[in-house]
Each structure stands twice: as structure tokens, then as C-alpha cells.
Enzyme design. Structure first.
Site, short mmCIF file in Angstrom:
data_model
loop_
_atom_site.label_atom_id
_atom_site.label_comp_id
_atom_site.label_asym_id
_atom_site.label_seq_id
_atom_site.Cartn_x
_atom_site.Cartn_y
_atom_site.Cartn_z
CD GLU A 89 -2.83 -1.08 2.42
OE1 GLU A 89 -3.85 -1.80 2.39
OE2 GLU A 89 -2.52 -0.39 3.40
CB CYS A 102 3.13 7.64 2.92
SG CYS A 102 3.77 6.62 4.24
CB CYS A 109 8.03 -4.72 8.30
SG CYS A 109 9.54 -3.99 8.96
CB CYS A 113 7.44 -2.59 15.58
SG CYS A 113 9.11 -2.21 15.03
CB CYS A 116 4.00 -1.51 13.38
SG CYS A 116 4.06 -1.29 11.60
CB CYS A 327 1.59 6.51 11.22
SG CYS A 327 2.02 8.06 10.54
N1 SAH Z 1 10.05 1.05 9.24
C1 SAH Z 1 10.22 2.45 9.32
C2 SAH Z 1 9.32 3.20 8.41
C3 SAH Z 1 7.87 2.80 8.38
S1 SAH Z 1 6.88 3.10 9.79
C4 SAH Z 1 10.06 2.93 10.74
O1 SAH Z 1 9.52 2.19 11.56
O2 SAH Z 1 10.48 4.04 11.01
C5 SAH Z 1 6.63 4.85 9.80
C6 SAH Z 1 6.24 5.41 11.16
O3 SAH Z 1 4.92 5.00 11.59
C7 SAH Z 1 7.19 4.99 12.26
O4 SAH Z 1 7.60 6.05 13.07
C8 SAH Z 1 6.36 4.00 13.00
O5 SAH Z 1 6.81 3.84 14.27
C9 SAH Z 1 4.97 4.64 12.93
N2 SAH Z 1 3.90 3.73 13.32
C10 SAH Z 1 3.85 2.39 13.18
N3 SAH Z 1 2.71 1.88 13.71
C11 SAH Z 1 2.02 2.94 14.21
C12 SAH Z 1 0.74 3.08 14.85
N4 SAH Z 1 -0.03 2.02 15.07
N5 SAH Z 1 0.34 4.31 15.22
C13 SAH Z 1 1.12 5.39 14.95
N6 SAH Z 1 2.31 5.31 14.34
C14 SAH Z 1 2.76 4.11 13.97
FE1 SF4 Z 2 8.62 -2.33 10.34
FE2 SF4 Z 2 6.41 -1.26 11.33
FE3 SF4 Z 2 8.56 -1.57 12.87
FE4 SF4 Z 2 8.58 0.27 10.90
S1 SF4 Z 2 7.28 0.28 12.71
S2 SF4 Z 2 10.20 -1.19 11.43
S3 SF4 Z 2 7.33 -0.80 9.37
S4 SF4 Z 2 7.37 -3.23 11.95
#
Ligand code: SAH
Ligand code: SF4
Length: 341
Positions: A89, A102, A109, A113, A116, A327
Site C-alpha cells: 500500500e 508515503c 516488514c 514491531c 505496527c 501511520c
Molecule cells: N520502518 C520504518 C518506516 C515505516 S513506519 C520505521 O519504523 O520508522 C513509519 C512510522 O509510523 C514509524 O515512526 C512508525 O513507528 C509509525 N507507526 C507504526 N505503527 C504505528 C501506529 N499504530 N500508530 C502510529 N504510528 C505508527
Molecule cells: Fe517495520 Fe512497522 Fe517496525 Fe517500521 S514500525 S520497522 S514498518 S514493523
């Protein structure tokens, strides 16, 4: 047939070398692909007919078009692409004069995390430069994108070679000619790859910090164990290339997890010496997630604590909520109601 879309100038020069064509042909092809956005060799009018024919026999030169799109009330759009069997996406976020793309770098991934949706989806593979660039050229707003944030699905530094090629094509004069100041790469911090990114590019950086205590961060970002935040921060403090660019510290606020006064104080302490602004991201909740977003008062309080220490702090506005484009919510689920393209 090999797709030339996504090849760097050097790679195109390798091709022209192999074919025995003049070297400048590579620059001409790059101009057609990325500047004039032509996807048919026959239209590349400054190439000799013979070269055009040969290219058309063995190659294509097309960005991939998205399969579906869904539009939120605030104008945010989410596109679904299929790259072979992998779904990814891309979000397009309009904001007055600005249209921010974006971009995703991977399907799912590997970092896993816990907050996420992309991370919880698992890993489906890394994207090629052509697949990353298609997210820009393949969408309806292609000509109106002013900024690119590499903050979609995936960890950009886990796909470093393809990321570097993509950035090279985006900023080069022979490519899209975008200013590196309009591009931001977001990462959880993989020090050895971050060093290469800093040395080879001039793009802005966003670091997903999320918890200043190693034991707390590890619970949110499992890769903290392999790539400790402390090493990334040391790099940002000492690397001359890092000190010259815009750095944002991203900090998701999770209620009762990382939003205490103690966290704010420690956050301020560990980023001391890095010229960065802090971007607080109130958590966007997905079904089944163990976390919740703190209330507005708590977000304000956390922001004030940091501001009182002299930091520049912004709070990220959540966009495209009802279409799960916000995000952390990109996960290729829930696109069923979307318009088919
Ligand atoms: N993998 C990279 C880039 C993609 S995520 C990274 O983690 O930085 C982009 C941003 O969205 C990151 O700061 C991530 O922590 C945030 N993000 C992920 N899940 C989220 C959520 N459920 N609510 C708000 N921000 C989130
Ligand atoms: Fe991957 Fe989501 Fe962690 Fe970014 S926040 S590194 S996209 S698992």
C-alpha cells in the site's frame, strides 16, 4: 522481458555497453523514463530506430499501475499495488499546497514491531527500485507530489541497495531531479546501513525512537537487541554527514507504556547533542492491538515537558483514519471496498 523502469544511469550504461551503443544513449533513455515519463520505446524520438526496435524486442519500460484506490474524507488516498504476488500500500496525503507520498519499501516488514500493523503482518519480500518508483509515477497525483516520506510498509534500511538506487533516481538531474530536502527516510535505526545512507545521500532522516530505555524499547521493537538505539544515537552525534541534515525523532505515544514523565526526561537526555526536532505520534489503534492512545491532556503534558527542556516538538496529525491509511495501519487488509482501477 526485463523492465528498464527503475534502472539507474550506471545500469543503463552497462546495457548500452553490452549492446555496443553509444554511452550517451543511456542518458537519453533515463530522460525518457524519468523526466518525460514515456513508457513506450517507439516514442523515444531521439533514439535511432534500430535501437528502439532492439529495446522493444527484449525490454519493457513501464511503471506498474495500482489495482485499487480508496479516498478518505480528508482527501488522503490509499493505493493498493500488486508486485507479482506481493501486495503493498501507498498513501497520498494532501495538505494545502503540499502533496506527500508515503512510499513503501517492502511488503510487510521483518522488524515485527508490536504496535505496527505492517510488522504484525509478517514479511513478504523487498521491493525493487522500479516497484518503489511506480508508487510515485503510477498514481493519479504523480505530477503533483511535492514531498516523499519513506514511511510506508517496511524498514527502508533492511532494503538498502534498492533504497539507494531509488533515491539516486529521485534526486539525480538525469532522473526525477527532486531536491533531497523534500525526501525523508524513516528508520528504526540499523547503524551500519544508516552510516551508508548518511554518506551517500542528502535526504532528511526520521528516527523511530519510541522508548528511551533499552529494556522498554526492546519490548516494542524486537530488533533493539540486534541494533541498539545507543549505537544509532552515537552515529548521529558523531557523523559529520548527519549533522548537516534535518533529523526528526519520531515517538509514538502509547498509553501507560512510554508516556510517563520519566520517559520524557530520559528522551531529552539521550538525544542531547543531536540537532533534531521531536515528532510525537499518538498511537493509531488497529483491531487486536494491545495498546491504546493516551488522551489529549496526556499528549499535551508530554509535549510541554519536552518543550520546557528547549526541544522543538510537534504532534503528528493522524490522516486517512477511516481508510486505515494512518501511520502504522498499512497492512493490505480492508481494501475490498476500494475502487478498482
Ligand atoms: N520502518 C520504518 C518506516 C515505516 S513506519 C520505521 O519504523 O520508522 C513509519 C512510522 O509510523 C514509524 O515512526 C512508525 O513507528 C509509525 N507507526 C507504526 N505503527 C504505528 C501506529 N499504530 N500508530 C502510529 N504510528 C505508527
Ligand atoms: Fe517495520 Fe512497522 Fe517496525 Fe517500521 S514500525 S520497522 S514498518 S514493523
Amino acid at each position: 522481458m526485463e523492465n528498464l523502469y527503475g534502472k539507474t544511469l550506471t545500469e543503463l550504461e552497462t546495457l548500452t555497453g553490452e549492446k555496443g551503443w553509444p554511452r550517451f544513449t543511456a542518458g537519453q533513455i533515463a530522460g525518457w523514463l524519468y523526466r518525460k515519463r514515456v513508457d513506450d520505446f517507439n516514442l523515444m524520438s531521439n533514439l535511432p530506430k534500430e535501437i528502439r526496435n532492439q529495446l522493444a524486442e527484449s525490454h519493457i519500460c513501464k511503471p506498474i499501475r495500482p489495482e485499487r484506490v480508496v479516498t478518505a474524507n480528508d482527501g488522503t488516498r490509499k493505493y493498493l499495488f500488486r508486485f507479482y504476488e506481493r501486495l503493498i500500500e501507498t498513501a497520498m496525503i494532501p495538505d494545502n499546497e503540499r502533496n506527500t507520498l508515503c512510499m513503501s519499501t517492502q511488503s510487510g516488514c521483518r522488524m515485527g514491531c508490536l504496535f505496527c500493523s505492517t510488522g504484525r503482518q509478517g514479511f513478504g519480500g523487498s521491493l525493487s527500485p522500479g516497484e518503489m518508483l511506480s508508487q510515485l509515477t503510477g498514481i493519479d497525483e504523480a505530477d503533483r507530489i511535492t514531498n516523499i516520506v519513506v514511511m510506508g510498509m517496511g524498514e527502508p534500511l533492511d532494503n538498502l541497495d534498492n533504497l539507494l538506487k531509488t533515491l539516486e533516481i529521485l534526486v539525480s538531474e538525469w532522473g526525477f531531479g527532486l531536491s533531497p530536502g523534500r525526501i525523508t527516510v524513516s528508520t528504526i535505526g540499523i547503524p551500519e546501513n544508516l552510516k551508508i545512507l548518511l554518506d551517500k545521500t542528502r535526504v532528511n532522516l526520521a528516527l523511530s525512537l519510541h522508548d528511551p530505555f533499552p529494556e522498554g524499547r526492546e519490548l516494542l521493537i524486537p530488533s533493539e537487541r540486534r541494533w541498539p538505539l545507543s549505537e544509532t544515537l552515537t552515529l548521529l552525534k558523531n557523523n559529520p554527514a548527519a549533522r548537516e541534515r534535518k533529523i526528526t525523532i519520531e515517538y509514538i505515544l502509547l498509553s501507560g507504556v512510554n508516556d510517563s514523565d520519566r520517559h520524557a526526561i530520559e528522551l531529552n537526555r539521550i538525544i542531547n547533542g543531536i540537532k533534531a526536532k521531536v515528532n510525537l505520534i499518538p498511537f493509531n489503534s488497529a483491531p487486536g492491538s494491545p495498546y491504546t492512545r493516551p488522551d489529549e491532556g496526556k499528549v499535551d503534558h508530554f509535549r510541554t515537558l519536552l518543550r520546557n527542556k528547549g526541544l522543538t516538538v510537534t504532534v503528528r496529525k493522524s490522516r486517512g483514519g477511516e481508510i486505515n491509511a494512518a501511520c502504522g495501519l498499512l497492512s493490505t487488509t480492508g481494501m475490498n471496498s476500494a475502487e478498482t482501477l
